[in-house]
Design an enzyme around this catalytic site. Structure first.
Site, PDB file in Angstrom:
ATOM      1  N   LYS A 125      33.399  51.510  44.218  1.00  0.00           N
ATOM      2  CA  LYS A 125      34.326  51.300  45.132  1.00  0.00           C
ATOM      3  C   LYS A 125      33.764  51.707  46.507  1.00  0.00           C
ATOM      4  O   LYS A 125      34.077  51.133  47.553  1.00  0.00           O
ATOM      5  CB  LYS A 125      35.571  52.455  44.856  1.00  0.00           C
ATOM      6  CG  LYS A 125      36.279  51.823  43.647  1.00  0.00           C
ATOM      7  CD  LYS A 125      37.112  50.440  43.320  1.00  0.00           C
ATOM      8  CE  LYS A 125      37.906  50.388  42.112  1.00  0.00           C
ATOM      9  NZ  LYS A 125      36.992  50.476  40.891  1.00  0.00           N
ATOM     10  N   LYS A 160      44.372  51.904  44.757  1.00  0.00           N
ATOM     11  CA  LYS A 160      43.528  52.129  43.516  1.00  0.00           C
ATOM     12  C   LYS A 160      42.799  53.303  43.076  1.00  0.00           C
ATOM     13  O   LYS A 160      42.197  54.027  44.284  1.00  0.00           O
ATOM     14  CB  LYS A 160      42.570  50.772  43.395  1.00  0.00           C
ATOM     15  CG  LYS A 160      41.729  50.477  44.462  1.00  0.00           C
ATOM     16  CD  LYS A 160      40.889  49.090  44.381  1.00  0.00           C
ATOM     17  CE  LYS A 160      40.019  48.778  45.411  1.00  0.00           C
ATOM     18  NZ  LYS A 160      39.600  47.364  45.224  1.00  0.00           N
ATOM     19  N   ARG A 210      33.787  36.771  41.476  1.00  0.00           N
ATOM     20  CA  ARG A 210      32.637  37.651  41.127  1.00  0.00           C
ATOM     21  C   ARG A 210      31.520  36.911  41.584  1.00  0.00           C
ATOM     22  O   ARG A 210      31.141  36.039  41.031  1.00  0.00           O
ATOM     23  CB  ARG A 210      32.752  37.985  39.621  1.00  0.00           C
ATOM     24  CG  ARG A 210      31.539  38.225  38.961  1.00  0.00           C
ATOM     25  CD  ARG A 210      31.008  39.788  39.927  1.00  0.00           C
ATOM     26  NE  ARG A 210      31.797  40.615  39.909  1.00  0.00           N
ATOM     27  CZ  ARG A 210      32.109  41.549  38.804  1.00  0.00           C
ATOM     28  NH1 ARG A 210      31.384  41.608  37.705  1.00  0.00           N
ATOM     29  NH2 ARG A 210      33.120  42.662  38.619  1.00  0.00           N
ATOM     30  N   ARG A 225      38.535  34.752  39.846  1.00  0.00           N
ATOM     31  CA  ARG A 225      39.409  35.255  38.835  1.00  0.00           C
ATOM     32  C   ARG A 225      40.638  35.229  39.344  1.00  0.00           C
ATOM     33  O   ARG A 225      41.157  36.079  40.394  1.00  0.00           O
ATOM     34  CB  ARG A 225      38.889  36.703  38.262  1.00  0.00           C
ATOM     35  CG  ARG A 225      37.459  36.512  37.610  1.00  0.00           C
ATOM     36  CD  ARG A 225      36.757  37.908  37.730  1.00  0.00           C
ATOM     37  NE  ARG A 225      36.332  38.574  38.959  1.00  0.00           N
ATOM     38  CZ  ARG A 225      36.126  39.614  39.276  1.00  0.00           C
ATOM     39  NH1 ARG A 225      35.797  40.591  38.389  1.00  0.00           N
ATOM     40  NH2 ARG A 225      35.989  39.928  40.641  1.00  0.00           N
ATOM     41  N   ARG A 233      46.490  41.266  40.012  1.00  0.00           N
ATOM     42  CA  ARG A 233      45.358  41.548  39.829  1.00  0.00           C
ATOM     43  C   ARG A 233      44.509  40.213  39.246  1.00  0.00           C
ATOM     44  O   ARG A 233      45.241  39.606  38.150  1.00  0.00           O
ATOM     45  CB  ARG A 233      45.176  42.678  39.042  1.00  0.00           C
ATOM     46  CG  ARG A 233      45.797  43.948  39.245  1.00  0.00           C
ATOM     47  CD  ARG A 233      45.715  45.078  38.104  1.00  0.00           C
ATOM     48  NE  ARG A 233      46.699  44.644  37.080  1.00  0.00           N
ATOM     49  CZ  ARG A 233      46.860  45.330  35.939  1.00  0.00           C
ATOM     50  NH1 ARG A 233      46.162  46.324  35.678  1.00  0.00           N
ATOM     51  NH2 ARG A 233      47.604  44.789  35.202  1.00  0.00           N
ATOM     52  N   ASP A 273      32.670  41.619  44.329  1.00  0.00           N
ATOM     53  CA  ASP A 273      33.761  41.204  44.201  1.00  0.00           C
ATOM     54  C   ASP A 273      34.413  40.737  45.893  1.00  0.00           C
ATOM     55  O   ASP A 273      34.290  41.524  46.718  1.00  0.00           O
ATOM     56  CB  ASP A 273      34.855  42.181  43.852  1.00  0.00           C
ATOM     57  CG  ASP A 273      34.603  42.385  42.329  1.00  0.00           C
ATOM     58  OD1 ASP A 273      33.944  41.607  41.644  1.00  0.00           O
ATOM     59  OD2 ASP A 273      35.192  43.446  41.752  1.00  0.00           O
ATOM     60  N   GLU A 281      34.552  44.943  46.495  1.00  0.00           N
ATOM     61  CA  GLU A 281      33.683  46.106  45.655  1.00  0.00           C
ATOM     62  C   GLU A 281      32.406  45.640  45.438  1.00  0.00           C
ATOM     63  O   GLU A 281      32.239  44.394  45.685  1.00  0.00           O
ATOM     64  CB  GLU A 281      34.396  46.404  44.329  1.00  0.00           C
ATOM     65  CG  GLU A 281      35.852  46.907  44.314  1.00  0.00           C
ATOM     66  CD  GLU A 281      36.315  47.358  42.693  1.00  0.00           C
ATOM     67  OE1 GLU A 281      35.467  47.138  41.891  1.00  0.00           O
ATOM     68  OE2 GLU A 281      37.530  47.429  42.679  1.00  0.00           O
ATOM     69  N   ASN A 283      29.724  46.023  42.556  1.00  0.00           N
ATOM     70  CA  ASN A 283      29.668  46.524  41.164  1.00  0.00           C
ATOM     71  C   ASN A 283      28.121  46.632  40.792  1.00  0.00           C
ATOM     72  O   ASN A 283      27.363  45.558  40.919  1.00  0.00           O
ATOM     73  CB  ASN A 283      30.359  45.680  40.340  1.00  0.00           C
ATOM     74  CG  ASN A 283      31.790  45.421  40.515  1.00  0.00           C
ATOM     75  OD1 ASN A 283      32.561  46.312  39.992  1.00  0.00           O
ATOM     76  ND2 ASN A 283      32.280  44.604  41.107  1.00  0.00           N
TER      77      ASN A 283
END
Length: 315
Positions: A125, A160, A210, A225, A233, A273, A281, A283
């Site tokens: 994050k 979040k 992604r 997504r 979400r 993301d 984000e 990852n």
């Protein structure tokens, strides 16, 4: 090569969508020996090296009994040609301690991907803070008053936890502020826990993309997504629909900029993301979506990863 995958229990893999499985399958296809262990099996004792109880496996091609274990024994991590850290989040204390054991293994000669120091320094994050010009309005705080002020300014927000995964613990609060107080209490636990708050991005209806970066270079396709029904979400774990699509020129440029910087720090595999024009984000623990992209486009992400792994292991 002998490749050690540090991962969740093999018995928990859902192989039709698991990216670590895809890596293993491609590595075995090339003749590499696949070995696995869990972070909890690693240990170190003064006077010795970091070791783990490892499982030598062969992939069978069967959907149910997908591997055969041929041998199990204790080995030093430095004995392997490459160690691939693929433990899923959360990035909790035990994950943190595991990265320290992996750093010690590096000092003993192991080659670890992603580099454990980089894993510690790029929490998924918070890593976006370095690239603020690519992100939407964002706040990280423990203070309820700060969150309320951010909501008053931006009206529609996402809250979040910093250690969540798969969309867990994500809340949206609209202009009416309904349940904001309760959500703050749930997430920040009376000021004991930091929370990330971001301006809601309407582009989420087009998907939370992604974007994978391997060896500093973007994979040509991303997986959008897309939230389903009334869900905010897009995470696949939260019921989102994955639609593979070519990278836009903008997404490619963002990924090239971030990838070029982070690959120098030992981050062989990154998953951005991206919602609309904004990175939400970065990852680095165990980025996924290899199989979904391959199944829909034919782009063999696992092959791209093993190409980069072979090159990095030889360096």
């Amino acid at each position: 090569m002998q490749i050690l995958f540090v991962a969740d229990p093999l018995e928990s893999f859902v192989i039709y969508k698991d990216s670590t499985f895809a890596m293993m399958r491609e590595a075995q296809r090339r003749g590499h020996q696949i070995v696995a262990c869990e972070p909890g099996s690693m240990s170190w004792e003064s006077g010795g090296k970091v070791t783990a109880r490892v499982r030598f496996i062969t992939l069978t091609g069967d959907k149910k009994q997908w591997f055969d274990e041929t041998e199990a024994r204790s080995m030093a991590l430095a004995e392997f040609d490459a160690v691939v850290m693929r433990k899923d989040p959360p990035f909790d204390s035990e994950y943190f301690y595991a990265t320290h054991l992996l750093s010690q293994a590096e000092r003993e000669g192991a080659k670890v991907f992603n580099k454990p120091q980089a894993l510690r320094e790029h929490p998924e994050k918070l890593a976006i803070m370095e690239f603020a010009h690519f992100i939407s309005p964002t706040l990280v705080t423990r203070t309820a008053q700060d969150i309320r002020a951010f909501h008053a300014q931006h009206q529609d927000i996402i809250l979040k936890p910093l250690d969540g995964m798969g969309g867990m613990g994500i809340f949206r609060v609209g202009p009416d502020g309904r349940n904001l107080g309760s959500i703050i209490e749930t997430l920040n636990r009376g000021g004991a826990t930091s929370v990330m708050v971001q301006k809601f991005l309407p582009d989420i209806v087009q998907g939370d993309k992604r974007v994978l970066i391997i060896g500093g270079k973007p994979v040509p396709y991303c997986l959008a997504r897309i939230p389903q029904g009334n869900e905010v979400r897009g995470n696949l774990a939260a019921g989102g629909k994955g639609v593979a699509q070519p990278l836009s020129n903008e997404d490619k440029a963002i990924a090239e900029t971030i990838g070029a910087k982070l690959v120098q720090r030992g981050l062989l595999l990154i998953g951005l993301d991206v919602i609309g024009h904004n990175v939400t984000e970065i990852n680095v623990t165990s980025p996924t979506c290899f199989q979904e992209i391959h199944d829909q486009t034919g782009c063999d992400v696992a092959a791209l990863f093993v190409d980069a792994l072979e090159l990095a292991a030889r360096a």
